[in-house]
Design a protein around this motif. Structure first.
Motif, PDB file in Angstrom:
ATOM      1  N   SER A 117       0.869  -1.174   0.000  1.00  0.00           N
ATOM      2  CA  SER A 117       0.000   0.000   0.000  1.00  0.00           C
ATOM      3  C   SER A 117       0.897   1.211   0.000  1.00  0.00           C
ATOM      4  N   PRO A 118       0.841   2.026  -1.033  1.00  0.00           N
ATOM      5  CA  PRO A 118       1.766   3.152  -1.147  1.00  0.00           C
ATOM      6  C   PRO A 118       1.521   4.192  -0.071  1.00  0.00           C
ATOM      7  N   SER A 119       2.589   4.864   0.265  1.00  0.00           N
ATOM      8  CA  SER A 119       2.453   5.954   1.223  1.00  0.00           C
ATOM      9  C   SER A 119       1.824   7.150   0.542  1.00  0.00           C
ATOM     10  N   GLY A 120       1.447   8.116   1.307  1.00  0.00           N
ATOM     11  CA  GLY A 120       0.839   9.306   0.725  1.00  0.00           C
ATOM     12  C   GLY A 120       1.792  10.036  -0.187  1.00  0.00           C
ATOM     13  N   ASP A 121       3.069  10.102   0.198  1.00  0.00           N
ATOM     14  CA  ASP A 121       4.044  10.792  -0.632  1.00  0.00           C
ATOM     15  C   ASP A 121       4.227  10.094  -1.950  1.00  0.00           C
ATOM     16  N   GLU A 122       4.256   8.765  -1.877  1.00  0.00           N
ATOM     17  CA  GLU A 122       4.485   8.002  -3.097  1.00  0.00           C
ATOM     18  C   GLU A 122       3.350   8.200  -4.069  1.00  0.00           C
ATOM     19  N   ALA A 123       2.129   8.169  -3.542  1.00  0.00           N
ATOM     20  CA  ALA A 123       0.985   8.369  -4.412  1.00  0.00           C
ATOM     21  C   ALA A 123       0.978   9.771  -4.970  1.00  0.00           C
ATOM     22  N   GLY A 124       1.388  10.715  -4.171  1.00  0.00           N
ATOM     23  CA  GLY A 124       1.354  12.081  -4.637  1.00  0.00           C
ATOM     24  C   GLY A 124       2.408  12.396  -5.668  1.00  0.00           C
ATOM     25  N   ASN A 125       3.499  11.613  -5.710  1.00  0.00           N
ATOM     26  CA  ASN A 125       4.582  11.880  -6.650  1.00  0.00           C
ATOM     27  C   ASN A 125       4.573  10.935  -7.826  1.00  0.00           C
ATOM     28  N   SER A 126       3.467  10.338  -8.107  1.00  0.00           N
ATOM     29  CA  SER A 126       3.421   9.321  -9.170  1.00  0.00           C
ATOM     30  C   SER A 126       2.874   9.864 -10.466  1.00  0.00           C
ATOM     31  N   ASN A 127       3.046  11.145 -10.739  1.00  0.00           N
ATOM     32  CA  ASN A 127       2.480  11.737 -11.942  1.00  0.00           C
ATOM     33  C   ASN A 127       3.564  12.217 -12.895  1.00  0.00           C
ATOM     34  N   ASP A 128       4.716  11.512 -12.925  1.00  0.00           N
ATOM     35  CA  ASP A 128       5.819  11.983 -13.745  1.00  0.00           C
ATOM     36  C   ASP A 128       5.902  11.261 -15.069  1.00  0.00           C
ATOM     37  N   SER A 129       4.899  10.516 -15.468  1.00  0.00           N
ATOM     38  CA  SER A 129       4.881   9.888 -16.787  1.00  0.00           C
ATOM     39  C   SER A 129       4.004  10.719 -17.701  1.00  0.00           C
ATOM     40  N   CYS A 130       3.822  10.238 -18.991  1.00  0.00           N
ATOM     41  CA  CYS A 130       3.132  11.068 -19.974  1.00  0.00           C
ATOM     42  C   CYS A 130       1.629  10.913 -19.933  1.00  0.00           C
ATOM     43  N   TRP A 131       1.114  10.291 -18.894  1.00  0.00           N
ATOM     44  CA  TRP A 131      -0.334  10.193 -18.759  1.00  0.00           C
ATOM     45  C   TRP A 131      -0.683  10.402 -17.301  1.00  0.00           C
ATOM     46  N   SER A 132      -1.912  10.641 -17.047  1.00  0.00           N
ATOM     47  CA  SER A 132      -2.366  10.767 -15.670  1.00  0.00           C
ATOM     48  C   SER A 132      -3.801  10.301 -15.592  1.00  0.00           C
ATOM     49  N   MET A 133      -4.178   9.865 -14.408  1.00  0.00           N
ATOM     50  CA  MET A 133      -5.546   9.421 -14.175  1.00  0.00           C
ATOM     51  C   MET A 133      -6.190  10.391 -13.200  1.00  0.00           C
ATOM     52  N   ASP A 134      -6.921  11.317 -13.723  1.00  0.00           N
ATOM     53  CA  ASP A 134      -7.595  12.278 -12.873  1.00  0.00           C
ATOM     54  C   ASP A 134      -8.574  11.560 -11.960  1.00  0.00           C
ATOM     55  N   SER A 135      -8.643  11.975 -10.756  1.00  0.00           N
ATOM     56  CA  SER A 135      -9.570  11.452  -9.751  1.00  0.00           C
ATOM     57  C   SER A 135      -9.314   9.985  -9.440  1.00  0.00           C
ATOM     58  N   SER A 136      -8.161   9.423  -9.860  1.00  0.00           N
ATOM     59  CA  SER A 136      -7.822   8.048  -9.539  1.00  0.00           C
ATOM     60  C   SER A 136      -6.627   8.037  -8.605  1.00  0.00           C
ATOM     61  N   THR A 137      -6.613   7.091  -7.686  1.00  0.00           N
ATOM     62  CA  THR A 137      -5.508   6.951  -6.750  1.00  0.00           C
ATOM     63  C   THR A 137      -5.025   5.517  -6.750  1.00  0.00           C
ATOM     64  N   VAL A 138      -3.762   5.340  -6.395  1.00  0.00           N
ATOM     65  CA  VAL A 138      -3.197   4.002  -6.296  1.00  0.00           C
ATOM     66  C   VAL A 138      -3.724   3.364  -5.020  1.00  0.00           C
ATOM     67  N   VAL A 139      -4.426   2.248  -5.165  1.00  0.00           N
ATOM     68  CA  VAL A 139      -5.006   1.585  -3.992  1.00  0.00           C
ATOM     69  C   VAL A 139      -4.117   0.466  -3.491  1.00  0.00           C
ATOM     70  N   ARG A 140      -3.309  -0.124  -4.360  1.00  0.00           N
ATOM     71  CA  ARG A 140      -2.358  -1.147  -3.937  1.00  0.00           C
ATOM     72  C   ARG A 140      -1.341  -1.353  -5.045  1.00  0.00           C
ATOM     73  N   VAL A 141      -0.284  -2.038  -4.693  1.00  0.00           N
ATOM     74  CA  VAL A 141       0.814  -2.283  -5.621  1.00  0.00           C
ATOM     75  C   VAL A 141       1.170  -3.753  -5.581  1.00  0.00           C
ATOM     76  N   LYS A 142       1.373  -4.327  -6.750  1.00  0.00           N
ATOM     77  CA  LYS A 142       1.870  -5.692  -6.864  1.00  0.00           C
ATOM     78  C   LYS A 142       3.247  -5.646  -7.491  1.00  0.00           C
ATOM     79  N   THR A 143       4.145  -6.461  -6.956  1.00  0.00           N
ATOM     80  CA  THR A 143       5.500  -6.503  -7.472  1.00  0.00           C
ATOM     81  C   THR A 143       5.791  -7.908  -7.990  1.00  0.00           C
ATOM     82  N   LEU A 144       6.274  -7.989  -9.222  1.00  0.00           N
ATOM     83  CA  LEU A 144       6.561  -9.270  -9.855  1.00  0.00           C
ATOM     84  C   LEU A 144       7.991  -9.290 -10.366  1.00  0.00           C
ATOM     85  N   HIS A 145       8.607 -10.453 -10.278  1.00  0.00           N
ATOM     86  CA  HIS A 145       9.872 -10.683 -10.960  1.00  0.00           C
ATOM     87  C   HIS A 145       9.553 -11.139 -12.378  1.00  0.00           C
ATOM     88  N   ILE A 146      10.110 -10.476 -13.363  1.00  0.00           N
ATOM     89  CA  ILE A 146       9.801 -10.802 -14.753  1.00  0.00           C
ATOM     90  C   ILE A 146      11.069 -11.026 -15.552  1.00  0.00           C
TER      91      ILE A 146
END
Length: 549
Positions: free
Chosen positions: A121-150
C-alpha cells in the motif's frame, strides 16, 4: 543465474533463446515471478476504479451480462491509460525511473530463493509523486501495488509492446525496475495474461473472463493469447448477443488478424440464423450495423429477390439513422456494397436513381454499373461472377433467390412487346423433381405484372415426369389482358434460341398458361448428362410476349 542481468533485450528476438520462447508449446511457467529466472522487477500500480469501471466479468454469468457491462464502460475504454509507445517515446507509460536493482535494498538479491509476489500500500508521498509519466488518471488513486519478478526476454518474445519497452535504446529501457499503472478492473485479466506469456495456458474458462483476458491481450499486443482466447470462445455455444459482441470487439489493426477466426465464426452464425430473410424481420431490424453487414454478406441468404434486400436496408437505415446526412453516409460508405444491384429488377433500379436516401452520384454509379452487367451476354455475366467469387466483392454473385432474376428487353413499336430471358442452373432443375416449381422475378408489359414458372410435373397421360414452363399474371380479380406468347430455349452451343411452344391467351386475373412438357421428352432424358439443353450447366429459356390488339 547470476548473469541474467546481462541479457540484452534488443537482441532477444534474434537469439536461439527467443525462438524457443516464442514457440507455441513452450512452457516457462516455472519461471513466473521467480527471481532466479528474472532480470527485471515489474511494479504494478493498481488504480482506484469508479463503480462503473469494475471488471467486465465481475458478476457476469453470460456473454449478454458481459456485453451490458461493456456497454456502460465504452466511454471509459476510449480513455485507456496505455498509450502507443511510438507516440510518447520520451516518457514511457511504464515508469522506468526507479533505481537499479543493485541500489534497491528492499528488492532482495536475484541470486536468493524466489520470493512470493508482494502487495504493498503506497504511502501518501508516493501516491502524490506518481504523476511523472506522460499520462495521468484524474480522480484516480493508487489503492495497492503488486510486485513481480519478470524476464524481459520472455515478455519481449511474446509481446511487441514489451519488446519496444525493453529494446528502444533509451536509458529507461536499461533500468531494472519498471512501473505499470492499470485500473483495478484490469488486474485479474492482466495477471492471467502475464501467466499465459510464461505458460501458454489460462486458468479461466468462462466466456466473460476470457473476453477480459482477450481485451488485455489486445491492449498489450499479445497475439498468441488473443488466438488462444479466440479459439476457446469459438468452441463455445454462440448466441446472437455473443456473435454481435465478437463483431464489435475493439482490436488494434496489428492484432486484428488474431481474432479474425472468431469474428468469421460470428458472421457465419448470424448469416445462418437469419438465412431465411422472410422470418425474424423485426429481430433483424434491431441488429446493429455490424450484424446487418454480416447477414447481407452471405451468398446463401434465402430472399425473394435482391429488391427485398434493398427495401430492408432502406427501412433499417431510416430507423437507425433518422438524419438524412448520416443515413446517406452509412448507405454509401458501408451498406451499398452489400446490396447486389446487378440482380435487382429494372423497375427497382429506377427507384434507386430517385431515392433521396442515397447520394445522387453514388446511386447513379451503382445503377449504371448494374445496367451494364445486365446488358452483358450470359456467358460474360458468368465470367464476371466467377472472377469476383475469389474476392470480398460479391455484387455479381446471385443469392438463393426465391424468385429467379430475369433479363427483360422491352419494345414500344410497332406493338408493345417484351422479351424475357430466364436462366436455370442444372442443380436448380434437379431440385424440382418430382413436383417442385421455381418462379421468376416479376416483369411488366402494358402496366401489368407477369412471371414465369418452371415445373417438374407429369405429362398429360401421367406416364412420366417432364419439364414444363408457364406464364402467369400477377394481378387478380376482373382484370383481362390478351397477349401472344412464345417459349423458346437454347438447345445448341451456337446460342440460338429454338421456338418450342407458342399461342395466345386472354388473362382474367390470377391465371397461368404454358406447356406441361416443353421439350417433348421425359424428365430423365431432359436431365441426362449428355442433354444438349444444358450449356455449361445452365438451361437458357426465353419468353416473348406481345399485347394483342
Amino acid at each position: 543465474m547470476k548473469n541474467l542481468d546481462l541479457f540484452d533485450p534488443r537482441s532477444v528476438m534474434d537469439s536461439d533463446f527467443s525462438l524457443n520462447v516464442s514457440g507455441g508449446d513452450s512452457d516457462f511457467g516455472f519461471a513466473f515471478n521467480d527471481s532466479n529466472f528474472s532480470d527485471r522487477i515489474l511494479r504494478i500500480e493498481i488504480m482506484d476504479d469508479a463503480p462503473e469501471n469494475r471488471p467486465d466479468s465481475e458478476g457476469c454469468t453470460s456473454i449478454a451480462d458481459w456485453a451490458r457491462h461493456r456497454k456502460r464502460r465504452r466511454e471509459d475504454i476510449k480513455k485507456e491509460s496505455v498509450l502507443d509507445l511510438t507516440a510518447c517515446p520520451e516518457e514511457q507509460i511504464l515508469n522506468c525511473d526507479q533505481p537499479d536493482m543493485e541500489d534497491c535494498g528492499d528488492c532482495g538479491n536475484p541470486d536468493e530463493e524466489a520470493v512470493a509476489m508482494s502487495e504493498e500500500s503506497p504511502s501518501g508521498d508516493e501516491a502524490g509523486n506518481s504523476n511523472d509519466s506522460c499520462w495521468s488518471m484524474d480522480s484516480s488513486t493508487v489503492v495497492r501495488v503488486k510486485t513481480l519478478h519478470i524476464s524481459s526476454p520472455i515478455l519481449a518474445a511474446k509481446s511487441p509492446f514489451f519488446y519496444k519497452l525493453f529494446s528502444n535504446g533509451m536509458r529507461e529501457s536499461e533500468q531494472r525496475h519498471v512501473t505499470l499503472r492499470i485500473n483495478a478492473s484490469e488486474e485479474a485479466a492482466l495477471m492471467e495474461l502475464l501467466n499465459f506469456m510464461y505458460s501458454n495456458t489460462l486458468s479461466v474458462t468462462a466466456a466473460p473472463a476470457l473476453l477480459d483476458v482477450l481485451m488485455a491481450a489486445d491492449k498489450f499486443e499479445v497475439a498468441s493469447c488473443m488466438r488462444y482466447c479466440s479459439r476457446l470462445l469459438r468452441n463455445m455455444p454462440m448466441t446472437p448477443e455473443s456473435a454481435l459482441l465478437y463483431l464489435e470487439l475493439p482490436s488494434s489493426v496489428l492484432m486484428g488478424d488474431a481474432v479474425q477466426p472468431l469474428t468469421d465464426t460470428a458472421k457465419q452464425y448470424l448469416a445462418a440464423r437469419y438465412k431465411d430473410f422472410t422470418k425474424l424481420q423485426e429481430e433483424m431490424m434491431a441488429l446493429p450495423l455490424a450484424g446487418v453487414e454480416a447477414v447481407l454478406s452471405s451468398d446463401d441468404l434465402q430472399v425473394p429477390s435482391e429488391d427485398a434486400v434493398y427495401d430492408f436496408v432502406l427501412r433499417w437505415a431510416k430507423a437507425q439513422y433518422p438524419k438524412v446526412e448520416e443515413r446517406r453516409e452509412i448507405l454509401g460508405a458501408r451498406l451499398a456494397r452489400f446490396i447486389r444491384f446487378p440482380h435487382m429488377s429494372c423497375r427497382k433500379l429506377k427507384k434507386v436513381l430517385t431515392c433521396n436516401d442515397f447520394d445522387h452520384d453514388v446511386s447513379t454509379k451503382l445503377v449504371v454499373e448494374a445496367l451494364f452487367f445486365k446488358a452483358e451476354a450470359p456467358h460474360r455475366q458468368r465470367i464476371l461472377a466467377a472472377e469476383e467469387s475469389a474476392t470480398f466483392n460479391r455484387r455479381y454473385i446471385e443469392r438463393a433467390y426465391k424468385y429467379r432474376p430475369v433479363k427483360v428487353v422491352e419494345f414500344e413499336l410497332p406493338r408493345q412487346q417484351c422479351v424475357v430471358f430466364l436462366d436455370l442452373k442444372r442443380e436448380e432443375c434437379v431440385n424440382l423433381f418430382p413436383s417442385g416449381r421455381v418462379y421468376s422475378q416479376a416483369f411488366h408489359l402494358g402496366g401489368q405484372g407477369f412471371f414465369l414458372s418452371a415445373h417438374c410435373n407429369m405429362d398429360q397421360q401421367s406416364s412420366f415426369h417432364c419439364f414444363g414452363l408457364f406464364l402467369g399474371m400477377q394481378e387478380k380479380g376482373s382484370v383481362t389482358f390478351a397477349v401472344d406468347y412464345e417459349f423458346a430455349a437454347r438447345s445448341k452451343p451456337t446460342e440460338e434460341f429454338v421456338s418450342k411452344y407458342k399461342g395466345n391467351y386472354t388473362f382474367t386475373g390470377g391465371k397461368a398458361v404454358g406447356y406441361r412438357n416443353l421439350f417433348g421428352i421425359p424428365w430423365t432424358s431432359f436431365m441426362a448428362e449428355d442433354s444438349l439443353y444444358f450449356i455449361n450447366g445452365v438451361l437458357h429459356l426465353r419468353a416473348e410476349l406481345t399485347i394483342r390488339h
